[in-house]
Enzyme design. Sequence first.
Site, PDB file in Angstrom:
ATOM      1  N   HIS A 153       3.662  -5.052  20.582  1.00 61.41           N
ATOM      2  CA  HIS A 153       2.663  -4.008  20.384  1.00 61.41           C
ATOM      3  C   HIS A 153       1.361  -4.423  21.072  1.00 61.41           C
ATOM      4  CE1 HIS A 153       2.138  -6.584  16.650  1.00 61.41           C
ATOM      5  NE2 HIS A 153       0.946  -6.665  17.212  1.00 61.41           N
TER       6      HIS A 153
HETATM    7  C1  T46 Z   1       0.263 -10.801  16.919  1.00 60.09           C
HETATM    8  C2  T46 Z   1       1.173 -11.628  16.100  1.00 60.09           C
HETATM    9  C3  T46 Z   1       0.958 -13.077  16.259  1.00 60.09           C
HETATM   10  C4  T46 Z   1      -0.366  -6.719   6.919  1.00 60.09           C
HETATM   11  O1  T46 Z   1      -0.147  -6.070   5.878  1.00 60.09           O
HETATM   12  N1  T46 Z   1      -1.540  -7.390   7.064  1.00 60.09           N
HETATM   13  C5  T46 Z   1      -1.836  -8.121   8.175  1.00 60.09           C
HETATM   14  O2  T46 Z   1      -2.926  -8.714   8.274  1.00 60.09           O
HETATM   15  C6  T46 Z   1      -0.855  -8.157   9.249  1.00 60.09           C
HETATM   16  C7  T46 Z   1      -1.115  -8.941  10.517  1.00 60.09           C
HETATM   17  C8  T46 Z   1       0.321  -7.491   9.071  1.00 60.09           C
HETATM   18  N2  T46 Z   1       0.561  -6.798   7.929  1.00 60.09           N
HETATM   19  C9  T46 Z   1       1.860  -6.100   7.781  1.00 60.09           C
HETATM   20  C10 T46 Z   1       2.060  -4.961   8.756  1.00 60.09           C
HETATM   21  C11 T46 Z   1       3.550  -4.973   9.009  1.00 60.09           C
HETATM   22  O3  T46 Z   1       4.184  -4.200   7.996  1.00 60.09           O
HETATM   23  O4  T46 Z   1       2.907  -7.045   8.061  1.00 60.09           O
HETATM   24  C12 T46 Z   1       3.952  -6.429   8.806  1.00 60.09           C
HETATM   25  C13 T46 Z   1       4.163  -7.166  10.120  1.00 60.09           C
HETATM   26  O5  T46 Z   1       2.947  -7.075  10.865  1.00 60.09           O
HETATM   27  P1  T46 Z   1       2.896  -7.112  12.467  1.00 60.09           P
HETATM   28  O6  T46 Z   1       3.761  -6.061  13.062  1.00 60.09           O
HETATM   29  O7  T46 Z   1       1.447  -7.109  12.855  1.00 60.09           O
HETATM   30  O8  T46 Z   1       3.535  -8.548  12.747  1.00 60.09           O
HETATM   31  P2  T46 Z   1       3.738  -9.365  14.072  1.00 60.09           P
HETATM   32  O9  T46 Z   1       3.992 -10.771  13.653  1.00 60.09           O
HETATM   33  O10 T46 Z   1       4.763  -8.736  14.922  1.00 60.09           O
HETATM   34  O11 T46 Z   1       2.333  -9.325  14.871  1.00 60.09           O
HETATM   35  C14 T46 Z   1       1.175  -9.962  14.388  1.00 60.09           C
HETATM   36  C15 T46 Z   1      -0.055  -9.313  15.009  1.00 60.09           C
HETATM   37  O12 T46 Z   1      -0.147  -7.949  14.682  1.00 60.09           O
HETATM   38  C16 T46 Z   1      -0.017  -9.445  16.486  1.00 60.09           C
HETATM   39  O13 T46 Z   1      -1.179  -8.919  17.046  1.00 60.09           O
HETATM   40  O14 T46 Z   1      -0.131 -11.194  18.008  1.00 60.09           O
HETATM   41  O15 T46 Z   1       1.111 -11.322  14.718  1.00 60.09           O
END
Ligand code: T46
Length: 143
Positions: free
Chosen positions: A59
């Site tokens: 993303h």
């Molecule tokens: C990146 C990598 C390293 C929350 O509720 N709170 C939060 O602060 C975050 C970051 C996520 N969430 C929830 C949202 C989704 O339902 O946790 C789930 C997974 O989140 P996300 O799609 O953001 O996870 P990653 O690991 O694919 O990505 C995140 C960052 O968004 C991204 O920018 O670089 O970690």
Amino acid sequence: MSKAKLNPISTIQLIELPKINSDCQGLLTPIYGRSHVPFAINRIYYIYDIPHGSKRGAHAHRDLQQLLIAISGSFEVIVKDGYDEKSFVLNNPAQGLYIPSMIWRELINFTDGTVCLSLASLPFDENDYIRDYNEYLNIIFSR
Ligand code: T46
């Protein structure tokens, strides 16, 4: 919704963080917002217990800026700006990868025991995410 700001891939940088060696009893790395990272740190989170073969990210963020650090283990970050692509291997807790807004990122090749720390400029907001690559390209090319 605020206007997305475009950032070329050259704005993504590996930042060397300070290392304090206390009488050879181990290292300590302090990080200050607006100093070691070019933004005020609003939120931190970390990713761990990552199953083999996992892919995270996939993303872009409309406004969020980040610093990613491999606190332990290693992983690869593929970044894209819609025109160019680059890959960084993170495996050093005294180095952080600065990622500005509007950069597509994919995190792959996590080794066992990896902990990925993220310092973020903004609170969590699902509206800040662009999770569809075609939508991301449309935004980039419509500017
Ligand atoms: C990146 C990598 C390293 C929350 O509720 N709170 C939060 O602060 C975050 C970051 C996520 N969430 C929830 C949202 C989704 O339902 O946790 C789930 C997974 O989140 P996300 O799609 O953001 O996870 P990653 O690991 O694919 O990505 C995140 C960052 O968004 C991204 O920018 O670089 O970690």
